[in-house]
Design a protein around this motif. Sequence first.
Motif, PDB file in Angstrom:
ATOM      1  N   VAL A   1      59.456  59.631  63.917  1.00  0.00           N
ATOM      2  CA  VAL A   1      58.019  59.748  63.351  1.00  0.00           C
ATOM      3  C   VAL A   1      58.095  60.716  62.227  1.00  0.00           C
ATOM      4  O   VAL A   1      57.307  60.430  61.311  1.00  0.00           O
ATOM      5  CB  VAL A   1      57.342  60.475  64.823  1.00  0.00           C
ATOM      6  CG1 VAL A   1      55.884  60.629  64.126  1.00  0.00           C
ATOM      7  CG2 VAL A   1      57.186  59.304  65.737  1.00  0.00           C
ATOM      8  N   PHE A   2      59.002  61.746  62.309  1.00  0.00           N
ATOM      9  CA  PHE A   2      58.780  62.686  61.134  1.00  0.00           C
ATOM     10  C   PHE A   2      59.200  61.928  60.113  1.00  0.00           C
ATOM     11  O   PHE A   2      58.682  62.307  58.665  1.00  0.00           O
ATOM     12  CB  PHE A   2      59.849  63.849  61.465  1.00  0.00           C
ATOM     13  CG  PHE A   2      59.583  64.976  60.373  1.00  0.00           C
ATOM     14  CD1 PHE A   2      58.731  65.896  60.279  1.00  0.00           C
ATOM     15  CD2 PHE A   2      60.823  65.058  59.710  1.00  0.00           C
ATOM     16  CE1 PHE A   2      58.623  66.902  59.411  1.00  0.00           C
ATOM     17  CE2 PHE A   2      60.748  66.091  58.426  1.00  0.00           C
ATOM     18  CZ  PHE A   2      59.787  66.923  58.283  1.00  0.00           C
TER      19      PHE A   2
ATOM     20  N   ASP B   1      56.048  62.079  51.959  1.00  0.00           N
ATOM     21  CA  ASP B   1      56.794  63.208  51.602  1.00  0.00           C
ATOM     22  C   ASP B   1      56.155  64.446  51.462  1.00  0.00           C
ATOM     23  O   ASP B   1      56.746  65.511  51.744  1.00  0.00           O
ATOM     24  CB  ASP B   1      57.287  62.809  50.013  1.00  0.00           C
ATOM     25  CG  ASP B   1      58.335  61.585  50.183  1.00  0.00           C
ATOM     26  OD1 ASP B   1      58.822  61.278  51.220  1.00  0.00           O
ATOM     27  OD2 ASP B   1      58.455  61.023  49.125  1.00  0.00           O
ATOM     28  N   ASP B   2      54.950  64.632  51.188  1.00  0.00           N
ATOM     29  CA  ASP B   2      54.268  65.880  50.886  1.00  0.00           C
ATOM     30  C   ASP B   2      54.029  66.560  52.243  1.00  0.00           C
ATOM     31  O   ASP B   2      54.208  67.690  52.406  1.00  0.00           O
ATOM     32  CB  ASP B   2      52.774  65.743  50.323  1.00  0.00           C
ATOM     33  CG  ASP B   2      52.891  65.414  48.785  1.00  0.00           C
ATOM     34  OD1 ASP B   2      54.015  65.432  48.263  1.00  0.00           O
ATOM     35  OD2 ASP B   2      51.994  64.888  48.247  1.00  0.00           O
TER      36      ASP B   2
ATOM     37  N   LEU C   1      55.669  70.551  56.295  1.00  0.00           N
ATOM     38  CA  LEU C   1      55.963  70.858  57.538  1.00  0.00           C
ATOM     39  C   LEU C   1      57.355  71.544  57.709  1.00  0.00           C
ATOM     40  O   LEU C   1      57.787  72.519  58.638  1.00  0.00           O
ATOM     41  CB  LEU C   1      55.964  69.759  58.705  1.00  0.00           C
ATOM     42  CG  LEU C   1      54.538  69.008  58.649  1.00  0.00           C
ATOM     43  CD1 LEU C   1      54.555  67.807  59.436  1.00  0.00           C
ATOM     44  CD2 LEU C   1      53.612  70.079  59.608  1.00  0.00           C
ATOM     45  N   SER C   2      58.136  71.254  56.907  1.00  0.00           N
ATOM     46  CA  SER C   2      59.555  71.595  56.998  1.00  0.00           C
ATOM     47  C   SER C   2      59.667  72.947  56.325  1.00  0.00           C
ATOM     48  O   SER C   2      60.403  73.812  56.528  1.00  0.00           O
ATOM     49  CB  SER C   2      60.461  70.601  55.880  1.00  0.00           C
ATOM     50  OG  SER C   2      60.544  69.361  56.220  1.00  0.00           O
TER      51      SER C   2
ATOM     52  N   HIS D   1      47.325  71.769  57.545  1.00  0.00           N
ATOM     53  CA  HIS D   1      46.372  71.553  58.769  1.00  0.00           C
ATOM     54  C   HIS D   1      46.287  69.985  59.062  1.00  0.00           C
ATOM     55  O   HIS D   1      46.432  69.291  59.995  1.00  0.00           O
ATOM     56  CB  HIS D   1      45.030  72.037  58.742  1.00  0.00           C
ATOM     57  CG  HIS D   1      44.151  71.411  59.831  1.00  0.00           C
ATOM     58  ND1 HIS D   1      43.911  71.851  61.135  1.00  0.00           N
ATOM     59  CD2 HIS D   1      42.759  70.444  59.660  1.00  0.00           C
ATOM     60  CE1 HIS D   1      43.111  71.294  61.553  1.00  0.00           C
ATOM     61  NE2 HIS D   1      42.331  70.341  60.905  1.00  0.00           N
ATOM     62  N   ARG D   2      46.051  69.215  57.931  1.00  0.00           N
ATOM     63  CA  ARG D   2      45.822  67.927  57.691  1.00  0.00           C
ATOM     64  C   ARG D   2      47.458  67.155  57.891  1.00  0.00           C
ATOM     65  O   ARG D   2      47.334  66.180  58.754  1.00  0.00           O
ATOM     66  CB  ARG D   2      45.386  67.583  56.544  1.00  0.00           C
ATOM     67  CG  ARG D   2      44.264  67.510  56.018  1.00  0.00           C
ATOM     68  CD  ARG D   2      43.528  67.051  54.734  1.00  0.00           C
ATOM     69  NE  ARG D   2      42.249  67.508  54.701  1.00  0.00           N
ATOM     70  CZ  ARG D   2      41.613  67.602  53.345  1.00  0.00           C
ATOM     71  NH1 ARG D   2      42.201  67.210  52.163  1.00  0.00           N
ATOM     72  NH2 ARG D   2      40.235  67.839  53.348  1.00  0.00           N
ATOM     73  N   ALA D   3      48.318  67.883  57.497  1.00  0.00           N
ATOM     74  CA  ALA D   3      49.784  67.182  57.857  1.00  0.00           C
ATOM     75  C   ALA D   3      49.973  67.174  59.202  1.00  0.00           C
ATOM     76  O   ALA D   3      50.560  66.313  59.881  1.00  0.00           O
ATOM     77  CB  ALA D   3      50.837  67.926  57.050  1.00  0.00           C
TER      78      ALA D   3
END
Length: 182
Positions: free
Chosen positions: A111-112, A117-118, A123-124, A152-154
């Motif tokens: 899923v990740f 990409d952004d 998250l990374s 927050h959106r990611a």
Amino acid sequence: MDDERPARFEAVYKGAYGQITAYAARRCDSPQDAADVVAETFAIAWRRIDEMPRGQEATLWLYGVARNVLSNHRRGEVRRQARSAELDAEMADLYGNSPDSGLELAAIAQVFRTLPDDDRELLSLVAWEGLDRQEIATALGLSRNAVRIRLHRARGRFSRALTEAGVCVTSESRLVPAERPL
């Protein structure tokens, strides 16, 4: 002589573009990869215009350039896949003792990889690099508030994608490295 170069390149481009594009498309896994190969092929042709043969031999020369670009592209893809495998192994090491290990961890990793990409980058930077919002803002050239909103959106998109994939991550089973506080 210099005035002739743009016109010569344009003539070769117009005459060979379709052939080189078809050549790349038949050998690449995606249209985007084929487009990248074609773009790089013609960028090299422009840089090396003085070495390019004249007439029909120019198209043959471009096939050779495209072949080399494809080889470089494939080597890069192999390196990218190897890095991805290393990252998957690192994730398994970090989270191997969690209740979410095994098949669920594989589903989470899959899923990740489907995130934009952004989102993956943000998250990374938080999870793997341990950067805070201000550090991320500095690294990406954004405001701290923009990072807060994007992060927050990611996280929301990642959470929804996990839910859609049937992966249930509760607050008690969150994937967080042992040495990093929630």
